[in-house]
Design an enzyme around this catalytic site. Structure first.
Site, PDB file in Angstrom:
ATOM      1  N   TYR A 135       0.998  -1.247   0.046  1.00 32.84           N
ATOM      2  CA  TYR A 135       0.181   0.131  -0.061  1.00 32.84           C
ATOM      3  C   TYR A 135       1.086   1.225   0.058  1.00 32.84           C
ATOM      4  CZ  TYR A 135      -4.320  -2.464   0.886  1.00 32.84           C
ATOM      5  OH  TYR A 135      -5.310  -3.553   0.776  1.00 32.84           O
ATOM      6  N   ASP A 163      -6.130   0.567  -5.912  1.00 41.04           N
ATOM      7  CA  ASP A 163      -7.639   0.749  -5.801  1.00 41.04           C
ATOM      8  C   ASP A 163      -8.041   0.952  -4.194  1.00 41.04           C
ATOM      9  OD1 ASP A 163      -7.574  -1.460  -4.368  1.00 41.04           O
ATOM     10  OD2 ASP A 163      -8.548  -2.806  -5.832  1.00 41.04           O
ATOM     11  N   HIS A 262     -10.787  -5.983  -5.627  1.00 43.10           N
ATOM     12  CA  HIS A 262     -10.191  -6.111  -4.354  1.00 43.10           C
ATOM     13  C   HIS A 262     -11.436  -7.214  -3.994  1.00 43.10           C
ATOM     14  CE1 HIS A 262      -7.626  -3.906  -1.603  1.00 43.10           C
ATOM     15  NE2 HIS A 262      -8.322  -4.536  -0.574  1.00 43.10           N
TER      16      HIS A 262
HETATM   17  C1  LIG Z   1      -9.717 -10.895   4.104  1.00 43.36           C
HETATM   18  C2  LIG Z   1      -9.046  -9.914   3.129  1.00 43.36           C
HETATM   19  C3  LIG Z   1      -8.196  -9.324   3.251  1.00 43.36           C
HETATM   20  C4  LIG Z   1      -7.452  -8.732   2.014  1.00 43.36           C
HETATM   21  N1  LIG Z   1      -6.353  -8.021   2.390  1.00 43.36           N
HETATM   22  C5  LIG Z   1      -5.745  -7.253   1.108  1.00 43.36           C
HETATM   23  C6  LIG Z   1      -4.706  -6.620   1.241  1.00 43.36           C
HETATM   24  O1  LIG Z   1      -4.003  -6.308   2.272  1.00 43.36           O
HETATM   25  N2  LIG Z   1      -4.125  -6.053   0.045  1.00 43.36           N
HETATM   26  C7  LIG Z   1      -4.619  -6.067  -1.173  1.00 43.36           C
HETATM   27  O2  LIG Z   1      -4.229  -5.648  -1.907  1.00 43.36           O
HETATM   28  N3  LIG Z   1      -5.926  -6.790  -1.317  1.00 43.36           N
HETATM   29  C8  LIG Z   1      -6.261  -7.401  -0.319  1.00 43.36           C
HETATM   30  N4  LIG Z   1      -7.337  -8.221  -0.377  1.00 43.36           N
HETATM   31  C9  LIG Z   1      -7.975  -8.306  -1.807  1.00 43.36           C
HETATM   32  C10 LIG Z   1      -7.461  -9.558  -2.570  1.00 43.36           C
HETATM   33  O3  LIG Z   1      -6.076  -9.316  -2.600  1.00 43.36           O
HETATM   34  C11 LIG Z   1      -8.169  -9.994  -3.816  1.00 43.36           C
HETATM   35  O4  LIG Z   1      -8.238  -8.779  -4.562  1.00 43.36           O
HETATM   36  C12 LIG Z   1      -9.895 -10.405  -3.431  1.00 43.36           C
HETATM   37  O5  LIG Z   1      -9.855 -10.920  -2.055  1.00 43.36           O
HETATM   38  C13 LIG Z   1      -9.956 -11.179  -4.591  1.00 43.36           C
HETATM   39  O6  LIG Z   1     -11.237 -11.824  -4.664  1.00 43.36           O
HETATM   40  P1  LIG Z   1     -11.860 -13.134  -3.972  1.00 43.36           P
HETATM   41  O7  LIG Z   1     -11.815 -12.938  -2.489  1.00 43.36           O
HETATM   42  O8  LIG Z   1     -13.223 -13.426  -4.290  1.00 43.36           O
HETATM   43  O9  LIG Z   1     -10.920 -14.323  -4.538  1.00 43.36           O
HETATM   44  C14 LIG Z   1      -7.909  -8.768   0.964  1.00 43.36           C
HETATM   45  C15 LIG Z   1      -9.216  -9.563   0.616  1.00 43.36           C
HETATM   46  C16 LIG Z   1      -9.766 -10.174   1.817  1.00 43.36           C
HETATM   47  C17 LIG Z   1     -11.079 -11.044   1.506  1.00 43.36           C
HETATM   48  C1  LIG Z   2      -4.533  -0.449   7.228  1.00 42.43           C
HETATM   49  C2  LIG Z   2      -4.648  -1.691   7.447  1.00 42.43           C
HETATM   50  C3  LIG Z   2      -5.269  -2.253   6.132  1.00 42.43           C
HETATM   51  C4  LIG Z   2      -5.518  -3.517   5.763  1.00 42.43           C
HETATM   52  C5  LIG Z   2      -6.516  -3.730   4.817  1.00 42.43           C
HETATM   53  C6  LIG Z   2      -6.524  -5.014   4.293  1.00 42.43           C
HETATM   54  C7  LIG Z   2      -7.178  -5.158   2.882  1.00 42.43           C
HETATM   55  O1  LIG Z   2      -6.894  -4.549   1.940  1.00 42.43           O
HETATM   56  C8  LIG Z   2      -8.652  -5.706   2.974  1.00 42.43           C
HETATM   57  O2  LIG Z   2      -9.318  -5.792   1.818  1.00 42.43           O
HETATM   58  O3  LIG Z   2      -9.209  -5.958   4.242  1.00 42.43           O
END
Ligand SMILES: Cc1cc2nc3c(=O)[nH]c(=O)nc-3n(C[C@H](O)[C@H](O)[C@H](O)COP(=O)(O)O)c2cc1C
Ligand SMILES: CCCCCCC(=O)C(=O)O
Length: 383
Positions: A135, A163, A262
């Site tokens: 990030y 995003d 996301h």
């Molecule tokens: C619990 C959780 C935490 C996530 N944390 C991040 C993150 O820290 N950084 C990020 O770029 N995307 C994050 N994402 C988004 C995922 O990288 C991804 O884009 C998304 O989960 C894909 O969709 P799906 O869960 O339907 O497979 C997160 C998604 C979930 C479910």
């Molecule tokens: C500052 C902590 C942010 C964590 C975010 C994780 C994430 O992207 C998500 O979708 O949840």
């Protein structure tokens, strides 16, 4: 549809109820939830359901090969683990379990900057490629140190999430007062993580308050030069849905794009990733590989995304379900199911190789947006 499970899960979605049974309610909702009405979470799945396949026949599928290369590295399938914060929420070993599982299949894991294990420890256990998700932090010095540490630990690529100028309005998190338990921290940002993360406040999400303090929403195109000047690793942009943005990123020489919303957790109402993919692939015109995530839950989903022009797909929540249900073995099983289902779908669709997954395999709706060119990963094709 989620079926009732007897014995070992036969589909990825059967892992969801197993995970739910083992997780605190607020954590389950943090994992599953999307932004606002969650219309984009649903749209990701609906797009995969809508697009149908026109199988080919008489094409000798006695051997179907799912192996490929992803950013130049061999992989047993066109799959990877999407970045997700704090895997320790799902299982005690956290990201260590994830990289071990993905390593067994030789597929990449994108480790989040908010990982709950140190980069060094994760790298020590990794037997497949690990990439680092970033990030854009307010504190550029911290970002630079994080990049350096990941490079030194042997990470193979940087994935900049574009995003998330702020977190989406995740109503489930707010309703359940989601916050991290005190033992879960972000060891790669030592000293940088404030108490917000562990503080419960009714009607608000601790993560959202935390993100507002850490993530710099001024991120713009000119910042990519800064990142490029600080690393020798390939740079991947995650969270691109618009063709114009994709073309601009390719013009600037990014090494890959991830078409992602996301997992529907950011802008409620954003396009489904499968719908956005063909325009992005066309705009990029073979200048870099295009990956996709969001709603991938089975082998036919992978097949559809590849036929529509993705080089590989990344999986988010199902990996957390596997981790929560059965730790490393669960995550490995989720990825293995996906690979085996892809192989099965290739055979039944008359496609013995990944190269044969072309847009004409899909019903007219998707075929009408056929990509102009796909990315060539061969040594000659790679810039
Ligand atoms: C619990 C959780 C935490 C996530 N944390 C991040 C993150 O820290 N950084 C990020 O770029 N995307 C994050 N994402 C988004 C995922 O990288 C991804 O884009 C998304 O989960 C894909 O969709 P799906 O869960 O339907 O497979 C997160 C998604 C979930 C479910
Ligand atoms: C500052 C902590 C942010 C964590 C975010 C994780 C994430 O992207 C998500 O979708 O949840």
């Amino acid at each position: 549809m989620t079926a009732t499970t007897v014995g070992r899960p036969l589909t990825i979605e059967e892992y969801a109820p197993l995970a739910r049974a083992r997780l605190p309610e607020a954590t389950w909702h943090y994992f599953e939830g999307g932004a606002g009405t969650e219309s984009t979470v649903e749209a990701n799945r609906a797009a995969f359901r809508r697009v149908r396949i026109r199988p080919r026949v008489l094409s000798d599928v006695s051997h179907c090969d799912t192996s490929t290369t992803i950013l130049g590295e061999p992989a047993s399938a066109p799959l990877g683990v999407a970045p997700m914060a704090y895997h320790e929420l799902a299982c005690e070993e956290g990201e260590v379990a994830t990289v071990r599982a993905a390593g067994e299949l030789r597929v990449p894991t994108v480790v989040g900057i908010f990982a709950s294990r140190s980069f060094e420890r994760i790298a020590e256990h990794a037997t497949g490629p690990v990439w680092l998700q970033l990030y854009w932090l307010h504190r550029r010095g911290v970002l630079e140190r994080v990049v350096r540490r990941a490079e030194d630990a042997g990470f193979r690529a940087l994935v900049l999430t574009v995003d998330t100028p702020r977190l989406g309005r995740r109503l489930r998190e707010a309703r359940h007062g989601f916050h991290l338990p005190p033992h879960i921290t972000a060891p790669n940002l030592d000293g940088e993580v404030t108490g917000f993360l562990h503080e419960h406040e009714d009607g608000s999400s601790a993560l959202s308050r935390h993100a507002d303090a850490f993530i710099d929403p001024s991120l713009n195109w000119s910042d990519l030069d800064w990142l490029r000047s600080r690393t020798r690793l390939p740079i991947v942009l995650k969270g691109v849905l618009s063709a114009a943005d994709a073309a601009r990123a390719a013009d600037l020489g990014v090494d890959a794009l991830i078409v992602s919303n996301h997992g529907g957790r950011q802008l409620d109402g954003a396009s489904a990733t499968l719908d956005a993919l063909p325009d992005v692939v066309r705009a990029v015109a073979g200048r870099c590989p295009v990956f996709l995530d969001g709603g991938v839950r089975g082998g036919t989903d992978v097949l559809k995304a590849l036929a529509a022009g993705a080089r590989a797909v990344f999986v988010g929540r199902p990996v957390l379900w596997g981790l929560a249900a059965a730790g490393e073995a669960g995550a490995r099983d989720v990825l293995t199911l996906l690979r085996d289902e892809l192989e099965d779908a290739m055979a039944l669709a008359g496609c013995p190789s990944l190269d044969s997954l072309t847009p004409d395999l899909l019903d007219r709706g998707a075929a009408a947006v056929a990509p102009a060119a796909s990315y060539d990963e061969s040594p000659e094709g790679r810039r």
